[in-house]
Design a protein around this motif. Structure first.
Motif, short mmCIF file in Angstrom:
data_model
loop_
_atom_site.label_atom_id
_atom_site.label_comp_id
_atom_site.label_asym_id
_atom_site.label_seq_id
_atom_site.Cartn_x
_atom_site.Cartn_y
_atom_site.Cartn_z
N ASN A 33 -7.29 28.86 -13.38
CA ASN A 33 -6.12 29.48 -13.97
C ASN A 33 -6.56 30.78 -14.63
N MET A 34 -5.75 31.80 -14.49
CA MET A 34 -6.13 33.13 -14.94
C MET A 34 -5.12 33.68 -15.94
N GLY A 35 -5.61 34.53 -16.82
CA GLY A 35 -4.72 35.12 -17.81
C GLY A 35 -5.05 36.58 -18.06
N TRP A 36 -4.06 37.28 -18.54
CA TRP A 36 -4.22 38.64 -19.06
C TRP A 36 -3.92 38.58 -20.57
N PHE A 37 -4.78 39.24 -21.33
CA PHE A 37 -4.60 39.37 -22.76
C PHE A 37 -4.71 40.85 -23.12
N GLY A 42 -7.00 46.75 -34.78
CA GLY A 42 -6.58 46.08 -36.01
C GLY A 42 -5.71 44.86 -35.80
N LYS A 43 -5.50 44.46 -34.54
CA LYS A 43 -4.65 43.31 -34.26
C LYS A 43 -5.44 42.23 -33.53
N GLU A 44 -4.91 41.02 -33.57
CA GLU A 44 -5.53 39.91 -32.85
C GLU A 44 -5.27 40.03 -31.35
N ARG A 45 -6.14 39.36 -30.61
CA ARG A 45 -5.94 39.34 -29.16
C ARG A 45 -4.66 38.56 -28.84
N GLU A 46 -3.85 39.12 -27.95
CA GLU A 46 -2.51 38.61 -27.68
C GLU A 46 -2.38 38.20 -26.22
N PHE A 47 -1.77 37.05 -25.99
CA PHE A 47 -1.49 36.59 -24.64
C PHE A 47 -0.44 37.49 -23.99
N VAL A 48 -0.72 37.94 -22.77
CA VAL A 48 0.21 38.79 -22.03
C VAL A 48 0.88 38.00 -20.92
N ALA A 49 0.06 37.38 -20.07
CA ALA A 49 0.59 36.64 -18.93
C ALA A 49 -0.49 35.70 -18.40
N GLY A 50 -0.04 34.64 -17.75
CA GLY A 50 -0.96 33.69 -17.14
C GLY A 50 -0.42 33.21 -15.82
N ILE A 51 -1.33 32.82 -14.95
CA ILE A 51 -0.93 32.34 -13.63
C ILE A 51 -1.80 31.17 -13.24
N ALA A 52 -1.16 30.13 -12.71
CA ALA A 52 -1.89 28.95 -12.28
C ALA A 52 -2.75 29.25 -11.06
N SER A 54 -2.87 28.06 -8.20
CA SER A 54 -2.14 28.12 -6.94
C SER A 54 -1.20 29.30 -6.85
N GLY A 55 -0.97 29.94 -7.99
CA GLY A 55 0.05 30.99 -8.05
C GLY A 55 1.45 30.43 -8.21
N GLY A 56 1.55 29.12 -8.31
CA GLY A 56 2.86 28.49 -8.35
C GLY A 56 3.54 28.50 -9.70
N ALA A 57 2.81 28.84 -10.73
CA ALA A 57 3.40 28.91 -12.07
C ALA A 57 2.89 30.14 -12.78
N THR A 58 3.80 30.80 -13.48
CA THR A 58 3.44 31.98 -14.27
C THR A 58 4.08 31.88 -15.65
N TYR A 59 3.43 32.48 -16.63
CA TYR A 59 3.94 32.48 -18.00
C TYR A 59 3.72 33.87 -18.59
N TYR A 60 4.60 34.22 -19.53
CA TYR A 60 4.53 35.55 -20.12
C TYR A 60 4.72 35.48 -21.63
N GLY A 61 4.09 36.43 -22.30
CA GLY A 61 4.39 36.62 -23.70
C GLY A 61 5.83 37.10 -23.85
N ASP A 62 6.42 36.81 -24.99
CA ASP A 62 7.85 37.09 -25.17
C ASP A 62 8.18 38.57 -24.96
N SER A 63 7.35 39.46 -25.44
CA SER A 63 7.69 40.89 -25.35
C SER A 63 7.41 41.47 -23.96
N ILE A 70 2.71 39.04 -13.23
CA ILE A 70 1.35 38.67 -12.87
C ILE A 70 1.36 38.06 -11.48
N SER A 71 0.32 38.35 -10.73
CA SER A 71 0.20 37.80 -9.38
C SER A 71 -1.28 37.66 -9.05
N ARG A 72 -1.55 36.95 -7.96
CA ARG A 72 -2.95 36.78 -7.57
C ARG A 72 -3.07 36.69 -6.06
N ASP A 73 -4.24 37.02 -5.58
CA ASP A 73 -4.56 36.90 -4.16
C ASP A 73 -5.87 36.11 -4.09
#
Length: 123
Positions: A33-37, A42-52, A54-63, A70-73
């Motif tokens: 599983n892969m993610g972008w942060f 001066g700020k904490e590391r923030e979750f941007v997006a994640g992908i399972a 298989s590519g079958g599930a993706t998640y995003y930060g609210d903003s 997010i995509s993958r090959d």
């Protein structure tokens, strides 16, 4: 040895787009599983997006919802982040990360990190 190498960052104006890429090696990419942060000064590391794995599930930060994709090959061992309608508050260093566990928004759950790529959005 695991390597995650980000590319595609740069300086853009508000409203423009960028596509970040992350090339992976040394891991069983199609089982990770892969993610972008991102981290701004001066700020904490923030979750941007994640992908399972298989590519079958993706998640995003609210903003990021509705603006980032997010995509993958798995054949190329690449993960991408398409960023549209960029805003000055998106300015940060963007990191690619891989986890041996479940897909999560928690940075500490990720086992491998790239060196980051700078994204700067001017107003």
């Amino acid at each position: 040895q695991v390597h995650l190498v980000e590319s595609g960052g740069g300086l853009v104006q508000a409203g423009e787009s960028l596509r970040l890429s992350c090339a992976a090696s040394g891991i069983t990419f199609n089982r990770r599983n892969m993610g972008w942060f991102r981290q701004a000064p001066g700020k904490e590391r923030e979750f941007v997006a994640g992908i399972a794995w298989s590519g079958g599930a993706t998640y995003y930060g609210d903003s990021m919802k509705g603006r980032f994709t997010i995509s993958r090959d798995n054949a190329k061992e690449m993960v991408y982040l398409q960023m549209n309608s960029l805003k000055p508050e998106d300015t940060a260093i963007y990191y690619c990360a891989a986890t041996n566990g479940f897909l999560t928004i928690r940075p500490r759950a990720y086992d491998y990190w790239g060196q980051g790529t700078q994204v700067t959005v001017s107003s």
